[in-house]
Design a protein around this motif. Structure first.
Motif, PDB file in Angstrom:
ATOM      1  N   GLN A  50       0.808  -1.215   0.000  1.00 33.68           N
ATOM      2  CA  GLN A  50       0.000   0.000   0.000  1.00 33.68           C
ATOM      3  C   GLN A  50       0.844   1.269   0.000  1.00 33.68           C
ATOM      4  N   GLN A  51       2.085   1.203   0.493  1.00 30.42           N
ATOM      5  CA  GLN A  51       2.924   2.385   0.568  1.00 30.42           C
ATOM      6  C   GLN A  51       3.417   2.776  -0.817  1.00 30.42           C
ATOM      7  N   GLU A  52       3.109   4.012  -1.235  1.00 26.06           N
ATOM      8  CA  GLU A  52       3.447   4.468  -2.584  1.00 26.06           C
ATOM      9  C   GLU A  52       4.885   4.970  -2.638  1.00 26.06           C
ATOM     10  N   THR A  53       5.572   4.608  -3.675  1.00 26.12           N
ATOM     11  CA  THR A  53       6.912   5.142  -3.916  1.00 26.12           C
ATOM     12  C   THR A  53       6.779   6.370  -4.807  1.00 26.12           C
ATOM     13  N   ILE A  54       7.200   7.525  -4.269  1.00 30.41           N
ATOM     14  CA  ILE A  54       7.087   8.777  -5.007  1.00 30.41           C
ATOM     15  C   ILE A  54       8.453   9.124  -5.581  1.00 30.41           C
ATOM     16  N   GLU A  55       8.555   9.061  -6.891  1.00 25.63           N
ATOM     17  CA  GLU A  55       9.826   9.363  -7.540  1.00 25.63           C
ATOM     18  C   GLU A  55       9.565   9.863  -8.947  1.00 25.63           C
ATOM     19  N   GLY A  56      10.605  10.373  -9.566  1.00 22.17           N
ATOM     20  CA  GLY A  56      10.477  10.879 -10.922  1.00 22.17           C
ATOM     21  C   GLY A  56      10.050  12.338 -10.952  1.00 22.17           C
ATOM     22  N   PHE A  57       9.566  12.757 -12.105  1.00 17.87           N
ATOM     23  CA  PHE A  57       9.169  14.149 -12.310  1.00 17.87           C
ATOM     24  C   PHE A  57       7.818  14.193 -13.027  1.00 17.87           C
ATOM     25  N   GLY A  58       7.096  15.294 -12.822  1.00 20.50           N
ATOM     26  CA  GLY A  58       5.809  15.482 -13.478  1.00 20.50           C
ATOM     27  C   GLY A  58       5.558  16.954 -13.745  1.00 20.50           C
ATOM     28  N   LEU A  86       6.659  25.724  -5.312  1.00 21.74           N
ATOM     29  CA  LEU A  86       5.724  24.745  -4.761  1.00 21.74           C
ATOM     30  C   LEU A  86       6.304  24.220  -3.448  1.00 21.74           C
ATOM     31  N   ILE A  87       5.447  24.110  -2.422  1.00 19.69           N
ATOM     32  CA  ILE A  87       5.914  23.807  -1.068  1.00 19.69           C
ATOM     33  C   ILE A  87       5.202  22.562  -0.542  1.00 19.69           C
ATOM     34  N   GLU A  88       5.986  21.609  -0.026  1.00 19.77           N
ATOM     35  CA  GLU A  88       5.423  20.404   0.566  1.00 19.77           C
ATOM     36  C   GLU A  88       5.067  20.642   2.032  1.00 19.77           C
ATOM     37  N   GLU A  89       4.325  19.696   2.612  1.00 18.34           N
ATOM     38  CA  GLU A  89       3.815  19.858   3.968  1.00 18.34           C
ATOM     39  C   GLU A  89       4.931  20.048   4.987  1.00 18.34           C
ATOM     40  N   ASP A  90       6.072  19.415   4.763  1.00 18.86           N
ATOM     41  CA  ASP A  90       7.182  19.537   5.715  1.00 18.86           C
ATOM     42  C   ASP A  90       8.025  20.785   5.478  1.00 18.86           C
ATOM     43  N   GLY A  91       7.570  21.648   4.546  1.00 19.90           N
ATOM     44  CA  GLY A  91       8.276  22.897   4.284  1.00 19.90           C
ATOM     45  C   GLY A  91       9.284  22.823   3.153  1.00 19.90           C
ATOM     46  N   TYR A 144      10.847  26.857  -8.978  1.00 23.36           N
ATOM     47  CA  TYR A 144      10.855  26.672 -10.428  1.00 23.36           C
ATOM     48  C   TYR A 144      12.010  27.487 -11.020  1.00 23.36           C
ATOM     49  N   PRO A 145      12.702  26.956 -12.035  1.00 27.30           N
ATOM     50  CA  PRO A 145      13.862  27.665 -12.599  1.00 27.30           C
ATOM     51  C   PRO A 145      13.536  29.117 -12.943  1.00 27.30           C
ATOM     52  N   LYS A 146      14.330  30.022 -12.403  1.00 27.17           N
ATOM     53  CA  LYS A 146      14.011  31.454 -12.469  1.00 27.17           C
ATOM     54  C   LYS A 146      13.863  31.977 -13.897  1.00 27.17           C
ATOM     55  N   ASN A 147      14.753  31.575 -14.774  1.00 23.22           N
ATOM     56  CA  ASN A 147      14.695  32.095 -16.136  1.00 23.22           C
ATOM     57  C   ASN A 147      13.439  31.671 -16.887  1.00 23.22           C
ATOM     58  N   GLU A 148      12.774  30.609 -16.391  1.00 24.24           N
ATOM     59  CA  GLU A 148      11.557  30.119 -17.038  1.00 24.24           C
ATOM     60  C   GLU A 148      10.300  30.504 -16.249  1.00 24.24           C
ATOM     61  N   SER A 149      10.471  31.311 -15.206  1.00 23.98           N
ATOM     62  CA  SER A 149       9.382  31.512 -14.248  1.00 23.98           C
ATOM     63  C   SER A 149       8.716  32.876 -14.355  1.00 23.98           C
ATOM     64  N   TYR A 150       8.462  33.320 -15.592  1.00 21.70           N
ATOM     65  CA  TYR A 150       7.746  34.581 -15.824  1.00 21.70           C
ATOM     66  C   TYR A 150       6.629  34.315 -16.830  1.00 21.70           C
ATOM     67  N   HIS A 169       1.824  26.754 -17.062  1.00 21.41           N
ATOM     68  CA  HIS A 169       2.183  25.331 -17.143  1.00 21.41           C
ATOM     69  C   HIS A 169       3.610  25.158 -16.649  1.00 21.41           C
ATOM     70  N   LEU A 170       3.771  24.298 -15.656  1.00 24.54           N
ATOM     71  CA  LEU A 170       5.074  24.045 -15.050  1.00 24.54           C
ATOM     72  C   LEU A 170       5.523  22.633 -15.402  1.00 24.54           C
ATOM     73  N   GLU A 171       6.769  22.492 -15.835  1.00 31.85           N
ATOM     74  CA  GLU A 171       7.273  21.201 -16.292  1.00 31.85           C
ATOM     75  C   GLU A 171       8.420  20.694 -15.419  1.00 31.85           C
ATOM     76  N   ASN A 172       8.582  19.365 -15.414  1.00 32.60           N
ATOM     77  CA  ASN A 172       9.719  18.705 -14.759  1.00 32.60           C
ATOM     78  C   ASN A 172       9.836  19.063 -13.278  1.00 32.60           C
ATOM     79  N   ILE A 173       8.718  18.939 -12.576  1.00 30.53           N
ATOM     80  CA  ILE A 173       8.681  19.179 -11.136  1.00 30.53           C
ATOM     81  C   ILE A 173       8.917  17.857 -10.416  1.00 30.53           C
ATOM     82  N   PRO A 174       9.741  17.846  -9.369  1.00 24.40           N
ATOM     83  CA  PRO A 174       9.945  16.598  -8.625  1.00 24.40           C
ATOM     84  C   PRO A 174       8.613  16.053  -8.102  1.00 24.40           C
TER      85      PRO A 174
END
Length: 274
Positions: free
Chosen positions: A28-36, A79-84, A89-95, A108-113
């Motif tokens: 039942q425990q999910e493995t969270i990995e990769g990018f989305g 983007l911020i997770e519950e534990d802080g 997001y890469p600054k040059n692409e963040s406008y 639209h945000l790409e390649n987020i952990p």
């Protein structure tokens, strides 16, 4: 002998049950990995109603505004997770530009952990650090912003918010033009940041893209915590109200920090349906 055999049998069954439960937990425990990917969808409104260009709305200043333009720059997304834990997001692409007249609503945000995100932070406008990098470093976005009425000259920089239309009030029954252009100048830095809590965790996965639906209330620009009466900001000819600097623009920048709220988060495999 029978009693001993029975005890061994019971012990074996109990041990098997523990192993079975342990295996179930592992399954039942999910493995969270990769990018989305993820999307921020900005739904522009006006005091609880949908913002329709050319439509009218009376605010608490007893002025009736007819909005013809609402454009603004969103930048420096985090983007911020519950534990802080923060994903910047890469600054040059963040406008990005949101434009009601251009029907541009989605960031639209790409390649987020991959992860479970509970907050989003972003800037309103272009920060001084980016601006001071110079025109060449940001030529592509500068040209894009200019094409969407979000710049002055290079020396005076970007318009962070371009809010325009006409208004009537107790002092003017005939519509007069208004222009609110929030930006920075040599006297003040009007770049602001906003942190929003998400009502539902945004699940970024390889095969799952969350859409964070944000309501932007344009009424807040002049009718937020600080009340900006347009009829008190007329030019000397009395033909329009133009706010592009000074103390009122600082008050407006404070208002715009209250302009955004998250309505809901849609976790799914595709873009937001609206």
């Amino acid at each position: 002998m029978k009693k001993t055999f029975r005890n061994i049998l019971i012990a074996s069954l109990f041990s098997g049950l523990l192993v079975s439960c342990s295996n179930d937990d592992d399954t039942q425990q999910e493995t969270i990995e990769g990018f989305g990917d993820a999307e921020l969808f900005f739904d522009n409104g006006m005091a609880g109603d949908a913002l329709i260009l050319g439509g009218s709305k009376t605010n608490s200043n007893n002025e009736t505004l007819t909005v013809n333009r609402l454009n603004y720059i969103i930048s420096n997304v985090v983007l911020i997770e519950e534990d802080g834990t923060e994903y910047v997001y890469p600054k040059n692409e963040s406008y990005f530009i949101i434009s009601q007249e251009g029907d541009m609503h989605t960031v639209h945000l790409e390649n987020i952990p991959a992860g479970d995100y509970t907050q989003v932070r972003f800037g309103i406008g272009v920060d001084e650090l980016r601006y001071l990098e110079g025109e060449t470093a940001q030529q592509e976005f500068w040209d894009y912003a200019a094409a969407n009425n979000m710049t002055w000259t290079w020396s005076t920089g970007y318009r962070f918010i371009n809010f325009e239309g006409t208004f009537t009030s107790e002092n003017n029954s005939e519509p007069l033009q208004f222009q609110v252009h929030q930006g920075s100048n040599s006297a003040t830095d009007n770049y602001r940041e906003v942190t929003l809590n998400l009502p539902t965790t945004a699940r970024v996965r390889v095969d799952e893209m969350p859409n964070i639906h944000i309501i932007a209330d344009a009424n807040t620009i002049v009718d937020g915590t600080n009340k900006i009466v347009l009829s008190e900001n007329l030019n000397t000819a009395g033909t329009n109200a133009s706010i592009m600097g000074g103390e009122n623009l600082i008050l407006i920048a404070e208002n715009t920090q209250q302009m955004f709220t998250v309505d809901h988060v849609h976790n799914g495999g595709g873009s937001h349906q609206h």
